[in-house]
Design a protein around this motif. Structure first.
Motif, PDB file in Angstrom:
ATOM      1  N   ALA A  85       1.590   5.986  -5.541  1.00  0.00           N
ATOM      2  CA  ALA A  85       1.003   6.188  -4.216  1.00  0.00           C
ATOM      3  C   ALA A  85       0.709   4.876  -3.508  1.00  0.00           C
ATOM      4  O   ALA A  85       0.642   4.821  -2.280  1.00  0.00           O
ATOM      5  CB  ALA A  85      -0.284   7.004  -4.331  1.00  0.00           C
ATOM      6  N   SER A  86       0.512   3.818  -4.269  1.00  0.00           N
ATOM      7  CA  SER A  86       0.140   2.518  -3.715  1.00  0.00           C
ATOM      8  C   SER A  86       0.296   1.505  -4.842  1.00  0.00           C
ATOM      9  O   SER A  86       0.834   1.808  -5.900  1.00  0.00           O
ATOM     10  CB  SER A  86      -1.300   2.562  -3.188  1.00  0.00           C
ATOM     11  OG  SER A  86      -1.644   1.369  -2.528  1.00  0.00           O
ATOM     12  N   TYR A 118       0.830  -1.204   0.000  1.00  0.00           N
ATOM     13  CA  TYR A 118       0.000   0.000   0.000  1.00  0.00           C
ATOM     14  C   TYR A 118       0.869   1.260   0.000  1.00  0.00           C
ATOM     15  O   TYR A 118       1.716   1.432  -0.860  1.00  0.00           O
ATOM     16  CB  TYR A 118      -1.006  -0.042   1.150  1.00  0.00           C
ATOM     17  CG  TYR A 118      -2.015  -1.157   0.997  1.00  0.00           C
ATOM     18  CD1 TYR A 118      -3.083  -1.035   0.110  1.00  0.00           C
ATOM     19  CD2 TYR A 118      -1.876  -2.359   1.692  1.00  0.00           C
ATOM     20  CE1 TYR A 118      -4.000  -2.071  -0.062  1.00  0.00           C
ATOM     21  CE2 TYR A 118      -2.791  -3.402   1.515  1.00  0.00           C
ATOM     22  CZ  TYR A 118      -3.850  -3.247   0.641  1.00  0.00           C
ATOM     23  OH  TYR A 118      -4.746  -4.273   0.457  1.00  0.00           O
ATOM     24  N   SER A 119       0.682   2.146   0.975  1.00  0.00           N
ATOM     25  CA  SER A 119       1.355   3.450   0.916  1.00  0.00           C
ATOM     26  C   SER A 119       2.848   3.399   1.179  1.00  0.00           C
ATOM     27  O   SER A 119       3.530   4.420   1.024  1.00  0.00           O
ATOM     28  CB  SER A 119       0.699   4.424   1.897  1.00  0.00           C
ATOM     29  OG  SER A 119      -0.543   4.855   1.390  1.00  0.00           O
ATOM     30  N   LYS A 124       4.934   4.851  -1.532  1.00  0.00           N
ATOM     31  CA  LYS A 124       5.337   6.257  -1.588  1.00  0.00           C
ATOM     32  C   LYS A 124       6.809   6.440  -1.238  1.00  0.00           C
ATOM     33  O   LYS A 124       7.483   7.336  -1.779  1.00  0.00           O
ATOM     34  CB  LYS A 124       4.470   7.095  -0.635  1.00  0.00           C
ATOM     35  CG  LYS A 124       2.990   7.148  -0.994  1.00  0.00           C
ATOM     36  CD  LYS A 124       2.205   7.953   0.031  1.00  0.00           C
ATOM     37  CE  LYS A 124       0.749   8.144  -0.354  1.00  0.00           C
ATOM     38  NZ  LYS A 124      -0.044   6.906  -0.266  1.00  0.00           N
ATOM     39  N   ARG A 141      -7.789  10.172  -3.153  1.00  0.00           N
ATOM     40  CA  ARG A 141      -7.157   9.481  -4.286  1.00  0.00           C
ATOM     41  C   ARG A 141      -7.668  10.041  -5.608  1.00  0.00           C
ATOM     42  O   ARG A 141      -8.782  10.576  -5.683  1.00  0.00           O
ATOM     43  CB  ARG A 141      -7.425   7.974  -4.234  1.00  0.00           C
ATOM     44  CG  ARG A 141      -8.888   7.607  -4.298  1.00  0.00           C
ATOM     45  CD  ARG A 141      -9.091   6.098  -4.385  1.00  0.00           C
ATOM     46  NE  ARG A 141      -8.559   5.403  -3.234  1.00  0.00           N
ATOM     47  CZ  ARG A 141      -9.243   5.169  -2.110  1.00  0.00           C
ATOM     48  NH1 ARG A 141     -10.489   5.626  -1.999  1.00  0.00           N
ATOM     49  NH2 ARG A 141      -8.705   4.517  -1.120  1.00  0.00           N
ATOM     50  N   GLY A 183       2.293   1.478   5.440  1.00  0.00           N
ATOM     51  CA  GLY A 183       1.107   1.269   4.624  1.00  0.00           C
ATOM     52  C   GLY A 183      -0.119   1.197   5.510  1.00  0.00           C
ATOM     53  O   GLY A 183      -0.014   1.042   6.727  1.00  0.00           O
ATOM     54  N   LYS A 184      -1.296   1.223   4.919  1.00  0.00           N
ATOM     55  CA  LYS A 184      -2.509   1.515   5.678  1.00  0.00           C
ATOM     56  C   LYS A 184      -3.003   0.397   6.587  1.00  0.00           C
ATOM     57  O   LYS A 184      -3.663   0.663   7.587  1.00  0.00           O
ATOM     58  CB  LYS A 184      -3.637   1.920   4.725  1.00  0.00           C
ATOM     59  CG  LYS A 184      -4.134   0.820   3.790  1.00  0.00           C
ATOM     60  CD  LYS A 184      -5.298   1.345   2.940  1.00  0.00           C
ATOM     61  CE  LYS A 184      -5.812   0.283   1.976  1.00  0.00           C
ATOM     62  NZ  LYS A 184      -6.972   0.774   1.193  1.00  0.00           N
ATOM     63  N   ASN A 230      -3.186  10.465  -1.634  1.00  0.00           N
ATOM     64  CA  ASN A 230      -2.436   9.737  -2.666  1.00  0.00           C
ATOM     65  C   ASN A 230      -2.078  10.611  -3.853  1.00  0.00           C
ATOM     66  O   ASN A 230      -1.137  10.310  -4.595  1.00  0.00           O
ATOM     67  CB  ASN A 230      -3.252   8.538  -3.154  1.00  0.00           C
ATOM     68  CG  ASN A 230      -3.224   7.379  -2.182  1.00  0.00           C
ATOM     69  OD1 ASN A 230      -2.504   7.405  -1.181  1.00  0.00           O
ATOM     70  ND2 ASN A 230      -4.005   6.346  -2.456  1.00  0.00           N
TER      71      ASN A 230
END
Length: 288
Positions: A183-184, A43-44, A47, A108, A247-248, A135
């Motif tokens: 972003a992901s 996920y994030s 970044k 997003r 990440g989320k 994002n």
């Protein structure tokens, strides 16, 4: 430090932790689950890969964080923007995007063109810096990097980061416009995320090869924008006396240089991921 107690918490609570690694002074001393074979969403944490790419590009004089994002975006897209949007974006520097200090974006991008959607979002007074996680900021930096480098960003990352770190090409996502999403959307094993943490822990050096300048690493992992979590760098979160890639839903790489510790785990915990953090802190860091 009680690694077994952490694993007992994971198993007792049925937390969906794919794998976990603990390094002390560059040595892998404990691991749990699938850490080398399975690729899992980060996920994030994606970044942070964009941040590293930006740092490499800056080190080579091909990217300038102080410049407006419009400096690097395709002229055709810029001409399609309204005059008010062009004026607003002229004040949006790459650094502002990388520190999540531009207010007003949705979480997003959407639609048939992520780029056009992102550049059409109305922004309040961009001169005011406020932490606003989205994002879109990471996506726009990725687009700007692609245009600045005149090379697909994933291919740049693969050649300049993943290959030197012995990371087999990760799964990744593109936007409808064809750009690396940024972003992901990436997937990799826990062990590969640990390698990224190791690079940053050693100020840009991995296996005696300098990949990223020490100056950039110090800046990117320091506090560039305050927030309620304790601070944010360049797509990297401040964490206690170190920093974390995040990440989320429980994707983490904690780097604590003063303690010589790196703790990485990939999980899928849509709720209560903070409980995993609390258990890790209690059993591995002696906090709480």
């Amino acid at each position: 430090m009680d690694f077994d107690a952490l694993i007992q918490d994971i198993q007792k609570n049925n937390w969906k932790v794919h794998g976990l690694e603990l390094y002390e002074n560059d040595r892998l001393i404990h691991h749990y689950g699938n850490t080398t074979d399975g690729r899992f969403p980060i996920y994030s944490a994606t970044k942070t890969m964009v941040s590293i790419a930006a740092g490499i590009a800056c080190d080579r004089g091909k990217f300038d964080l102080e410049k407006s994002v419009l400096t690097y975006l395709p002229s055709k897209i810029i001409h399609q923007m309204s005059e008010s949007q062009r004026t607003a974006y002229q004040a949006v520097t790459i650094e502002r995007l990388m520190t999540m200090s531009v207010d007003g974006y949705p979480f997003r991008p959407e639609g048939e063109s992520y780029l056009q959607y992102s550049l059409s979002c109305p922004l309040p007074d961009v001169r005011t810096k406020v932490f606003h996680y989205t994002n879109i900021s990471a996506y726009l930096v990725g687009v700007a990097l692609t245009e600045a480098l005149q090379e697909d960003l994933f291919q740049f990352l693969n050649r300049n980061l993943f290959v030197p770190l012995h990371i087999t090409e990760p799964v990744y996502q593109r936007c409808p416009d064809g750009y690396f999403y940024g972003a992901s959307g990436m997937e990799m094993p826990v062990h590969d995320l640990s390698r990224v943490g190791m690079l940053l822990a050693h100020n840009g050096v991995y296996e005696n090869e300098r990949i990223l300048s020490e100056k950039y690493v110090k800046t990117a992992t320091g506090i560039r924008q305050m927030n309620r979590e304790g601070g944010y760098g360049y797509f990297i979160w401040k964490y206690r006396d170190g920093f974390r890639i995040s990440g989320k839903w429980g994707q983490r790489c904690y780097v604590l240089p003063e303690r010589g510790l790196i703790i990485s785990h990939l999980s899928h915990m849509e709720e209560d991921s903070h409980k995993l953090t609390e258990s890790m802190e209690r059993h591995l860091l002696g906090i709480g």
